[in-house]
Design a protein around this motif. Structure first.
Motif, PDB file in Angstrom:
ATOM      1  N   TRP A  90       0.834  -1.270   0.184  1.00 18.68           N
ATOM      2  CA  TRP A  90       0.021   0.182   0.060  1.00 18.68           C
ATOM      3  C   TRP A  90       0.835   1.199   0.087  1.00 18.68           C
ATOM      4  O   TRP A  90       2.005   1.290   0.476  1.00 18.68           O
ATOM      5  CB  TRP A  90      -0.971   0.027   1.326  1.00 18.68           C
ATOM      6  CG  TRP A  90      -2.136  -0.873   1.164  1.00 18.68           C
ATOM      7  CD1 TRP A  90      -1.945  -2.314   1.159  1.00 18.68           C
ATOM      8  CD2 TRP A  90      -3.318  -0.556   1.156  1.00 18.68           C
ATOM      9  NE1 TRP A  90      -3.213  -2.748   1.072  1.00 18.68           N
ATOM     10  CE2 TRP A  90      -4.403  -1.883   1.051  1.00 18.68           C
ATOM     11  CE3 TRP A  90      -4.060   0.726   1.106  1.00 18.68           C
ATOM     12  CZ2 TRP A  90      -5.588  -1.833   1.011  1.00 18.68           C
ATOM     13  CZ3 TRP A  90      -5.488   0.583   1.316  1.00 18.68           C
ATOM     14  CH2 TRP A  90      -6.417  -0.692   1.118  1.00 18.68           C
ATOM     15  N   THR A  91       0.475   2.316  -0.489  1.00 16.11           N
ATOM     16  CA  THR A  91       0.979   3.551  -0.634  1.00 16.11           C
ATOM     17  C   THR A  91       0.510   4.362   0.631  1.00 16.11           C
ATOM     18  O   THR A  91      -0.556   4.480   0.790  1.00 16.11           O
ATOM     19  CB  THR A  91       0.865   4.407  -1.988  1.00 16.11           C
ATOM     20  OG1 THR A  91       1.331   3.551  -2.967  1.00 16.11           O
ATOM     21  CG2 THR A  91       1.478   5.794  -2.040  1.00 16.11           C
ATOM     22  N   ASN A  92       1.471   5.184   1.218  1.00 18.59           N
ATOM     23  CA  ASN A  92       1.032   5.870   2.429  1.00 18.59           C
ATOM     24  C   ASN A  92       0.970   7.367   2.192  1.00 18.59           C
ATOM     25  O   ASN A  92       2.265   7.916   1.882  1.00 18.59           O
ATOM     26  CB  ASN A  92       1.782   5.349   3.729  1.00 18.59           C
ATOM     27  CG  ASN A  92       1.459   5.816   4.942  1.00 18.59           C
ATOM     28  OD1 ASN A  92       0.310   6.243   5.214  1.00 18.59           O
ATOM     29  ND2 ASN A  92       2.313   6.050   5.983  1.00 18.59           N
ATOM     30  N   ASP A 100       6.213   8.531   1.571  1.00 20.75           N
ATOM     31  CA  ASP A 100       7.553   8.630   0.851  1.00 20.75           C
ATOM     32  C   ASP A 100       7.519   9.499  -0.205  1.00 20.75           C
ATOM     33  O   ASP A 100       6.255   9.672  -1.059  1.00 20.75           O
ATOM     34  CB  ASP A 100       7.821   7.401   0.408  1.00 20.75           C
ATOM     35  CG  ASP A 100       8.165   6.192   1.323  1.00 20.75           C
ATOM     36  OD1 ASP A 100       8.969   6.598   2.558  1.00 20.75           O
ATOM     37  OD2 ASP A 100       7.935   4.889   1.179  1.00 20.75           O
ATOM     38  N   GLY A 101       8.416  10.426  -0.375  1.00 19.55           N
ATOM     39  CA  GLY A 101       8.486  11.280  -1.663  1.00 19.55           C
ATOM     40  C   GLY A 101       7.257  12.350  -1.523  1.00 19.55           C
ATOM     41  O   GLY A 101       6.919  13.018  -0.583  1.00 19.55           O
ATOM     42  N   THR A 151      -3.941  18.854  -1.832  1.00 22.04           N
ATOM     43  CA  THR A 151      -4.376  18.475  -2.878  1.00 22.04           C
ATOM     44  C   THR A 151      -3.975  19.148  -4.025  1.00 22.04           C
ATOM     45  O   THR A 151      -3.730  20.419  -3.903  1.00 22.04           O
ATOM     46  CB  THR A 151      -5.933  18.220  -3.217  1.00 22.04           C
ATOM     47  OG1 THR A 151      -6.580  19.387  -2.874  1.00 22.04           O
ATOM     48  CG2 THR A 151      -6.418  17.307  -2.067  1.00 22.04           C
ATOM     49  N   PRO A 152      -3.711  18.687  -5.254  1.00 19.78           N
ATOM     50  CA  PRO A 152      -4.087  17.342  -5.902  1.00 19.78           C
ATOM     51  C   PRO A 152      -2.883  16.226  -5.397  1.00 19.78           C
ATOM     52  O   PRO A 152      -1.961  16.742  -5.018  1.00 19.78           O
ATOM     53  CB  PRO A 152      -3.974  17.454  -7.223  1.00 19.78           C
ATOM     54  CG  PRO A 152      -3.246  18.541  -7.610  1.00 19.78           C
ATOM     55  CD  PRO A 152      -3.209  19.515  -6.586  1.00 19.78           C
ATOM     56  N   TRP A 153      -3.393  15.045  -5.072  1.00 21.32           N
ATOM     57  CA  TRP A 153      -2.323  14.037  -4.828  1.00 21.32           C
ATOM     58  C   TRP A 153      -1.588  13.645  -5.984  1.00 21.32           C
ATOM     59  O   TRP A 153      -2.129  13.745  -7.056  1.00 21.32           O
ATOM     60  CB  TRP A 153      -3.239  12.718  -4.133  1.00 21.32           C
ATOM     61  CG  TRP A 153      -4.069  13.304  -2.885  1.00 21.32           C
ATOM     62  CD1 TRP A 153      -3.691  14.016  -2.002  1.00 21.32           C
ATOM     63  CD2 TRP A 153      -5.096  12.368  -2.389  1.00 21.32           C
ATOM     64  NE1 TRP A 153      -4.764  14.222  -1.024  1.00 21.32           N
ATOM     65  CE2 TRP A 153      -5.600  12.905  -1.163  1.00 21.32           C
ATOM     66  CE3 TRP A 153      -5.844  11.382  -2.790  1.00 21.32           C
ATOM     67  CZ2 TRP A 153      -6.541  12.562  -0.306  1.00 21.32           C
ATOM     68  CZ3 TRP A 153      -6.683  11.076  -2.195  1.00 21.32           C
ATOM     69  CH2 TRP A 153      -7.315  11.724  -1.049  1.00 21.32           C
ATOM     70  N   PRO A 154      -0.370  13.064  -5.831  1.00 21.74           N
ATOM     71  CA  PRO A 154       0.548  12.859  -6.830  1.00 21.74           C
ATOM     72  C   PRO A 154       0.204  11.492  -7.654  1.00 21.74           C
ATOM     73  O   PRO A 154       0.971  10.688  -7.585  1.00 21.74           O
ATOM     74  CB  PRO A 154       1.983  12.724  -6.122  1.00 21.74           C
ATOM     75  CG  PRO A 154       1.663  12.329  -4.782  1.00 21.74           C
ATOM     76  CD  PRO A 154       0.247  12.809  -4.287  1.00 21.74           C
TER      77      PRO A 154
END
Length: 104
Positions: A15-17, A24-25, A34-37
């Motif tokens: 999963w991405t946190n 991370d990053g 927002t916006p999310w990457p």
């Protein structure tokens, strides 16, 4: 991609946190930044466990919900877990960083 919002150090493998301290990053951010990457319709599943009660009501929370809608694939699930303010316990009210209270 599976996305955990505010997962801290308890993020399942794979999963991405999206987290202001443990992301991370470009994922190291507040949910309301927002916006999310990621692109439109790129997230298979999303979870926000004990995060939404920390996001102010109004435009800020609406922006988070709209961003979730943007990144989720059609038919994807967004699981939200919050303390139940009507559960008969003090947990929802004890944390001074809770800016909203939720019930079923």
């Amino acid at each position: 991609m599976n996305l955990e919002i505010g997962g801290g150090t308890l993020v399942p493998a794979g999963w991405t946190n999206l987290d202001s301290r443990n992301g991370d990053g470009p994922w190291r951010r507040e949910a309301q930044d927002t916006p999310w990457p990621t692109g439109d319709g790129t997230v298979d599943a999303m979870r926000a466990s004990h995060v939404m009660e920390h996001i102010p009501a109004g435009k800020t929370r609406i922006d988070v919900m709209n961003e979730a809608h943007r990144v989720l694939k059609p038919g994807a699930v967004f699981e939200i877990r919050v303390p139940n303010a009507l559960s008969g316990t003090w947990h929802a009210f004890a944390d001074p960083t809770h800016v909203s209270f939720w019930c079923l």
